[in-house]
Design a protein around this motif. Structure first.
Motif, PDB file in Angstrom:
ATOM      1  N   THR A 322       0.722  -1.165  -0.020  1.00 16.06           N
ATOM      2  CA  THR A 322       0.073  -0.173  -0.055  1.00 16.06           C
ATOM      3  C   THR A 322       0.727   1.186   0.021  1.00 16.06           C
ATOM      4  O   THR A 322       0.511   2.283  -0.552  1.00 16.06           O
ATOM      5  CB  THR A 322      -1.004  -0.055   1.305  1.00 16.06           C
ATOM      6  N   ALA A 323       1.968   1.220   0.747  1.00 16.11           N
ATOM      7  CA  ALA A 323       2.884   2.296   0.773  1.00 16.11           C
ATOM      8  C   ALA A 323       3.399   2.589  -0.647  1.00 16.11           C
ATOM      9  O   ALA A 323       3.762   3.762  -0.958  1.00 16.11           O
ATOM     10  CB  ALA A 323       3.888   2.153   1.724  1.00 16.11           C
ATOM     11  N   THR A 326       1.003   4.042  -2.760  1.00 23.35           N
ATOM     12  CA  THR A 326       0.710   5.459  -2.618  1.00 23.35           C
ATOM     13  C   THR A 326       1.731   6.262  -3.012  1.00 23.35           C
ATOM     14  O   THR A 326       1.443   7.467  -3.623  1.00 23.35           O
ATOM     15  CB  THR A 326       0.498   5.577  -0.622  1.00 23.35           C
TER      16      THR A 326
END
Length: 497
Positions: A322-323, A326
């Motif tokens: 997810t990071a 992002t």
């Protein structure tokens, strides 16, 4: 494995030289993944009915023939069709190699061979983009060698298999192949992906073609679910898919599949079309993504084996994924390269930490007799997630690029319709005037960030569901301690091991 990774970086040059569009770019990848995903379970069932050696030889011939056809394709449409045939050969080879190993080798010794296969996968993952970039830059043949280079290896494999492979006859005539389920799943997913590809371009979201394609896809997939619930040996066993651990692993694997295929495909395109790098340079630029996957999967695998705990590594992997998405969602054509490398490394690390561990979760929460079917179901949905992800992300990219290019041409005082007629909607950047090339490059830079914003949303869903994984521990016995009691437990019950 190499054929699946070698074309990623070379695709912009391949599709550009054939004057293909962004939608066709996506389908060069999607056709292979879809054919491989849909056919893999069928090949596995066929190996129970027919001679395994003959089937493997058929797979090799199919792969060689399709690779030659891809290497000599004269249009993007031809390439997509030949890539679909290549996907059939890829799917057959992947599953039949495992079937042959299981037929010849005892369970105790299979781990060593699976380790060799894992090393091959690692080499293909890291070396494929680099080799593809270098081959695409060759003055003679260029990108066509990305398809032709595998032919000599497969010819050697055919000779060795023919002369040395001797298998016991382990056919099971009672096996039934779920052809109807396979056909309905492949047809439903294909129709859905076609709708995603063309909606907004050929027709609007609210229109009769849109309703017919989306509605037809849902009907086909609904029929597939019904068939899978009725047949004795389904392609996708619903009783395993609906278990708590399996359902969570499948949702998370969809996000991982999207990262595996989408990241490699679209980052190579970003570096070439938005940043102006050569295919070889773009291959080097994608190394953080590949190395992140390779290193983290190796390290996490050892740590999981040592501790016997899986959930914490899966959750950490999904956080990293997810990071990474992002960070990549802020991409522009001028984004500093160290920042891009960091985003790719985070995403790759997330894939490596979660991909195989999600399979472990399922394998350690079902009885031994269901391990093969459950593992196959997770792999099936991971590939399906990658196939769908590439198509959806490609559609997002195509839509955003078309809008941004149109706006840029308007500001420059150029009629978008005449620009499209002149070739601004293809990926052949070299044929564009410098001004138009600059507009298109900027559009691909910002649109790549937009597609990773969508990918981030998928990763957030994956992260949300893995939090609810039960704390499965790796069992040190071959099977569960009390299979009879496990059959009576509800589907969502956590493993006592």
């Amino acid at each position: 494995m190499l054929s699946g990774t070698i074309v990623g970086v070379a695709l912009p040059q391949i599709v550009g030289s054939l004057n293909g569009t962004q939608s066709q770019y996506t389908w060069v990848v999607t056709a292979t993944l879809l054919a491989s995903t849909a056919s893999t379970p069928v090949w596995g069932k066929l190996s129970d009915l027919f001679d395994k050696k003959r089937l493997l030889q058929v797979a090799v011939v199919l792969f060689i023939t399709s690779s030659l056809l891809c290497g000599f394709a004269q249009s993007t449409g031809q390439l997509i069709a030949f890539r679909a045939i290549q996907g059939l050969g890829m799917g057959a080879s992947q599953v039949l190699v495992q079937v042959v190993i299981a037929t010849l080798i005892s369970p105790k010794e299979r781990g060593k061979l699976n380790g060799y296969i894992g090393s091959i996968m690692g080499v293909a993952t890291v070396g494929g983009p680099l080799l593809g970039g270098m081959l695409a830059g060759l003055p003679w043949g260029g990108w066509r060698w990305c398809f032709l280079i595998g032919v000599p290896f497969m010819l050697v494999a055919m000779v060795v298999l023919t002369r040395t492979l001797h298998l016991p006859d382990t056919r099971r005539p009672e096996t039934r192949i779920d052809y109807a389920g396979a056909l309905l799943i492949a047809s439903g997913v294909s129709l859905l992906l076609l709708w995603v590809t063309f909606v907004g371009e050929g027709f609007t979201w609210v229109s009769w073609p849109s309703a017919a394609m989306a509605g037809g896809a849902l009907l086909l997939l609904g029929a597939a679910v019904w068939v899978e619930s009725q047949v004795a040996e389904p392609i996708v066993p619903l009783r395993l898919v609906l278990r708590r651990e399996s359902a969570i692993a499948i949702v998370a694997s969809t996000a991982v599949g999207l990262a595996m295929f989408g990241g490699a495909v679209f980052m190579g395109q970003y570096f070439q079309l938005a940043r102006g790098y050569s295919p070889a340079e773009a291959g080097l630029m994608t190394l953080p993504l590949m190395l992140g996957t390779l290193i983290s999967s190796t390290v996490a695998g050892r740590m999981v084996s040592r501790s016997g705990r899986v959930k914490s590594y899966v959750v950490t992997g999904m956080v990293m994924l997810t990071a990474g998405f992002t960070a990549l969602s802020f991409l522009e054509a001028s984004t500093p390269l160290p920042y891009v490398a960091l985003g790719m490394a985070l995403a790759g690390t997330g894939v490596g930490m979660s991909m195989q561990n999600l399979v472990l979760v399922v394998q350690n929460s079902v009885p031994l007799r269901d391990v093969g079917a459950a593992s196959g179901a997770v792999a099936f949905f991971r590939s399906l997630g990658g196939t769908t992800g590439v198509s959806v992300l490609g559609a997002v990219l195509a839509s955003r690029v078309a809008t941004t290019v149109g706006d840029g041409l308007d500001r420059a005082g150029v009629d978008p319709a005449s620009a499209a007629a002149a070739g601004s909607d293809t990926l052949n950047m070299q044929a564009m005037p410098p001004m138009m090339r600059e507009i298109v490059a900027g559009a691909y830079g910002s649109a790549t960030g937009d597609l990773f914003l969508v990918a981030m949303g998928v990763a957030v869903v994956g992260l949300a569901v893995v939090i609810f994984l039960p704390r499965v521990h790796l069992r040190d016995t071959v099977d569960m301690k009390d299979p009879a009691r496990r059959q009576e437990e509800p589907a969502g019950a956590p493993s006592p091991d």
